[in-house]
Motif scaffolding. Structure first.
Motif, PDB file in Angstrom:
ATOM      1  N   GLU A 284     -48.672 -69.358  59.959  1.00 47.98           N
ATOM      2  CA  GLU A 284     -47.613 -69.131  59.415  1.00 47.98           C
ATOM      3  C   GLU A 284     -47.880 -67.715  59.041  1.00 47.98           C
ATOM      4  O   GLU A 284     -46.779 -66.785  59.147  1.00 47.98           O
ATOM      5  CB  GLU A 284     -47.035 -69.870  58.228  1.00 47.98           C
ATOM      6  CG  GLU A 284     -46.134 -69.582  57.111  1.00 47.98           C
ATOM      7  CD  GLU A 284     -46.290 -70.707  55.732  1.00 47.98           C
ATOM      8  OE1 GLU A 284     -46.428 -71.764  56.001  1.00 47.98           O
ATOM      9  OE2 GLU A 284     -45.394 -70.204  54.901  1.00 47.98           O
TER      10      GLU A 284
ATOM     11  N   MET B 129     -51.845 -72.686  58.094  1.00 52.28           N
ATOM     12  CA  MET B 129     -51.888 -71.823  56.772  1.00 52.28           C
ATOM     13  C   MET B 129     -51.493 -70.163  57.647  1.00 52.28           C
ATOM     14  O   MET B 129     -50.997 -69.395  57.433  1.00 52.28           O
ATOM     15  CB  MET B 129     -52.204 -71.861  55.886  1.00 52.28           C
ATOM     16  CG  MET B 129     -51.919 -73.084  54.911  1.00 52.28           C
ATOM     17  SD  MET B 129     -52.334 -72.824  53.333  1.00 52.28           S
ATOM     18  CE  MET B 129     -54.429 -74.411  53.845  1.00 52.28           C
TER      19      MET B 129
ATOM     20  N   PRO C 135     -45.841 -78.471  55.175  1.00 44.72           N
ATOM     21  CA  PRO C 135     -46.374 -78.529  53.809  1.00 44.72           C
ATOM     22  C   PRO C 135     -48.096 -77.291  54.310  1.00 44.72           C
ATOM     23  O   PRO C 135     -48.675 -77.745  54.872  1.00 44.72           O
ATOM     24  CB  PRO C 135     -46.568 -79.911  52.921  1.00 44.72           C
ATOM     25  CG  PRO C 135     -45.492 -80.305  54.511  1.00 44.72           C
ATOM     26  CD  PRO C 135     -45.433 -79.805  55.350  1.00 44.72           C
ATOM     27  N   ARG C 136     -48.046 -76.611  52.934  1.00 47.70           N
ATOM     28  CA  ARG C 136     -49.606 -76.142  53.389  1.00 47.70           C
ATOM     29  C   ARG C 136     -50.526 -76.983  52.978  1.00 47.70           C
ATOM     30  O   ARG C 136     -51.401 -76.525  51.641  1.00 47.70           O
ATOM     31  CB  ARG C 136     -49.534 -74.666  52.026  1.00 47.70           C
ATOM     32  CG  ARG C 136     -48.505 -74.046  53.317  1.00 47.70           C
ATOM     33  CD  ARG C 136     -47.925 -72.791  52.205  1.00 47.70           C
ATOM     34  NE  ARG C 136     -47.040 -71.615  52.188  1.00 47.70           N
ATOM     35  CZ  ARG C 136     -45.864 -71.624  51.963  1.00 47.70           C
ATOM     36  NH1 ARG C 136     -45.291 -72.234  50.999  1.00 47.70           N
ATOM     37  NH2 ARG C 136     -45.210 -71.173  52.294  1.00 47.70           N
TER      38      ARG C 136
ATOM     39  N   ALA D 168     -42.427 -74.209  59.408  1.00 53.42           N
ATOM     40  CA  ALA D 168     -43.840 -74.809  59.329  1.00 53.42           C
ATOM     41  C   ALA D 168     -44.051 -76.153  58.358  1.00 53.42           C
ATOM     42  O   ALA D 168     -43.261 -76.677  58.979  1.00 53.42           O
ATOM     43  CB  ALA D 168     -43.917 -73.743  58.224  1.00 53.42           C
TER      44      ALA D 168
ATOM     45  N   THR E  11     -41.325 -76.051  54.340  1.00 57.47           N
ATOM     46  CA  THR E  11     -43.315 -75.720  54.055  1.00 57.47           C
ATOM     47  C   THR E  11     -42.941 -77.210  52.697  1.00 57.47           C
ATOM     48  O   THR E  11     -43.776 -77.480  51.649  1.00 57.47           O
ATOM     49  CB  THR E  11     -43.326 -74.811  53.194  1.00 57.47           C
ATOM     50  OG1 THR E  11     -41.911 -73.827  52.175  1.00 57.47           O
ATOM     51  CG2 THR E  11     -43.568 -72.908  53.929  1.00 57.47           C
ATOM     52  N   ASP E  12     -41.640 -77.570  52.564  1.00 58.37           N
ATOM     53  CA  ASP E  12     -41.919 -78.648  51.702  1.00 58.37           C
ATOM     54  C   ASP E  12     -42.094 -79.955  52.435  1.00 58.37           C
ATOM     55  O   ASP E  12     -41.535 -80.452  53.164  1.00 58.37           O
ATOM     56  CB  ASP E  12     -40.273 -78.572  50.921  1.00 58.37           C
ATOM     57  CG  ASP E  12     -40.214 -77.719  50.006  1.00 58.37           C
ATOM     58  OD1 ASP E  12     -41.115 -77.147  49.389  1.00 58.37           O
ATOM     59  OD2 ASP E  12     -39.234 -77.246  49.667  1.00 58.37           O
TER      60      ASP E  12
END
Lengths: 345, 345
Positions: free
Chosen positions: B201, B198, B191-192, B189, B220-221
């Protein structure tokens, strides 16, 4: 609480309690009204939903505050990087940039020039399509508006302000590098429709000849749709590799997109270009396309300074718009390329 | 012979021998004057150098003939493909497209909306920045002008006309494909900050769970600058591969640019993802970025229909501009993704 929606200057004048002419003066230049009046107008504007008309507020000024930019096509990160740099520089200088893309089409390019003339933009930055451009249109645009050519220039427009890369220097730099580390390079060109491509081809010929080697140029014939650079590079090299030719040579590609296609042809034939390559295959490009660090192997190239070119183009155009340059000689600004050594050569 | 340069409508009226009001009527609509007069004006215009002012000729019309387009950033071939399709469709319909790029900056995005309101464009197509967008600005724009969201939409703007991809379908399609040909995929993924990311995901989680597998989401980080997708994909996978993790898995990347970085990480670790790969590593993306056929190995992905999305967005906007839709319910148009099987999975 919803703010009342105001549509015209008349309505606004009533809502704020300031005369219509005063309001007009304020929008053309806030300093032209008394400080207390300006304050009253500012507070009034916060209480209503109103957007002053872009063109009405500029009608009595000499300037529309707009810069028109023409780029040849969109799906090329080279042009988007250049455009980004132009837009940021123009924004910093307080201009609104209006971009029209030619989409590889001579008629669309001509229409873009017409649009800018009819919009009375303050000046134009033009990246021409290449030898498919209607040069009469560019000359007409140049005679009517402040005009700076960017990135690429026709042989008939050498007497016009220009900002771009010094292709003789940049192509010479990577040609000499390739000669130092391996066999003298052959040149993977493209059909001769693009001024920069032709300049680089010539720069390669001059440099390799001066170094005492025989120039070899391939790929000047159209194999695929001419603007689809990657497909062109892959198709041309694929033919040679299939015949067992050039698999041990250094190959300098006219630009990085062609080189990305060349890397793909190598991979299809099980070849890995680079320093430690068996047989000595090396592939290099020109431009420093943003994807170069992520190809397999990562692409060695010579970088154009997109940022400096965009900034210099905007700054020169604004000089001409403001009549700051009383000299009549065209200003030609050429930026040097810089080697980016990665894995492929 | 050089044509005489005409600057104002007054001068033009004298040069052609037609009254000023007649000339005005002709520029607003050539059919509004007699045929013989129109002919006389046309011939006259050919003898002089004159460009009618874009705004003056539109001053008494309800329409400026302009469509404003906001895109989040330029250096992404996904957005340039979409923009190309929008520009071609708008041009075919007789509109001039004015594009403003947000350059990943909330303040620039807000200013672009202000510019379009002040220019009185006929309508706007907006691709928002993501969760950094100032949604109040978009809502204000939407309340003032015909407005269609394109490609990505905030959860707070679900009741607005929208054209984009059905991410549930597209992500589901490739998730199921990967489950059929190898181990159930993990999801790489980002970062959101991006609505589409999103949605994809979530679509992956739903689909993989429905198939009875355990979802695994990585990346996600923030590792690198969040919009530099390739660097993000490479950095995340590089860490796992260095620890010997996931080298035998199927990896579904949130988009193709992240997948290009993932391919690079694989190549750095001597891994060649694809059908015949030792250990079973597979890498797939989403979008069909124009470079997918040229990566090593060529990238398997699920294609978004840029062309259909751009066309549908323009066509919907024109419908709203022309008040052709009397129904008040928002029109949501979602296009299916299509599998593009290449080498990497």
């Amino acid at each position: 609480m919803k703010k009342p929606k105001i549509k015209t200057m008349e309505e606004l004048s009533v809502a704020i309690g300031v005369s219509r002419p005063t309001l007009s003066r304020y929008f053309q230049s806030p300093d032209s009204v008394r400080g207390s009046t300006a304050k009253k107008i500012q507070l009034g504007l916060e209480r209503v939903e109103y957007v002053p008309n872009f063109f009405a507020t500029r009608l009595n000024r000499k300037s529309t505050g707009m810069i028109g930019v023409i780029i040849p096509y969109l799906n090329d990160l080279f042009f988007t990087k250049l455009l980004e740099s132009i837009e940021m520089a123009a924004m910093d200088a307080g201009y609104t940039v209006i971009t029209q893309c030619s989409h590889s089409d001579r008629a669309i390019e001509a229409r873009a020039a017409e649009t800018f003339m009819s919009m009375n933009v303050d000046g134009t930055l033009v990246v021409p399509l290449g030898n498919r451009s209607d040069l009469v249109v560019h000359q007409r645009l140049q005679s009517r508006l402040p005009f700076v050519l960017v990135d690429s220039r026709p042989a008939t427009m050498l007497e016009v302000d220009f900002v771009g890369t010094d292709h003789k220097q940049s192509t010479g730099l990577i040609t000499k590098y390739l000669c130092r580390v391996g066999k003298p390079p052959i040149f993977l060109a493209m059909p001769r429709v693009n001024f920069n491509a032709m300049e680089r081809e010539k720069a390669y010929m001059d440099c390799i000849t001066a170094l005492g080697h025989k120039p070899v140029v391939i790929g000047t014939d159209l194999v695929e749709d001419q603007w689809y650079f990657e497909a062109h590079g892959e198709a041309v090299l694929n033919d040679f590799f299939a015949r067992g030719q050039f698999t041990d040579r250094s190959i300098l590609c006219v630009n990085d997109r062609v080189a990305i296609g060349a890397l793909r042809a190598a991979s299809r034939h099980g070849l890995v270009p680079g320093r430690g390559a068996k047989g000595g295959l090396r592939i290099a490009g020109h431009d420093d396309y943003p994807l170069c660090p992520f190809t397999t192997p990562a692409l060695t190239t010579v970088a154009q300074d997109f940022e400096a070119i965009g900034k210099a183009a905007v700054s020169r155009l604004i000089e001409v718009i403001n009549n700051e340059d009383t000299d009549d000689t065209p200003r030609i600004q050429l930026f040097d390329g810089v080697l980016k050594l990665r894995e492929s050569a």
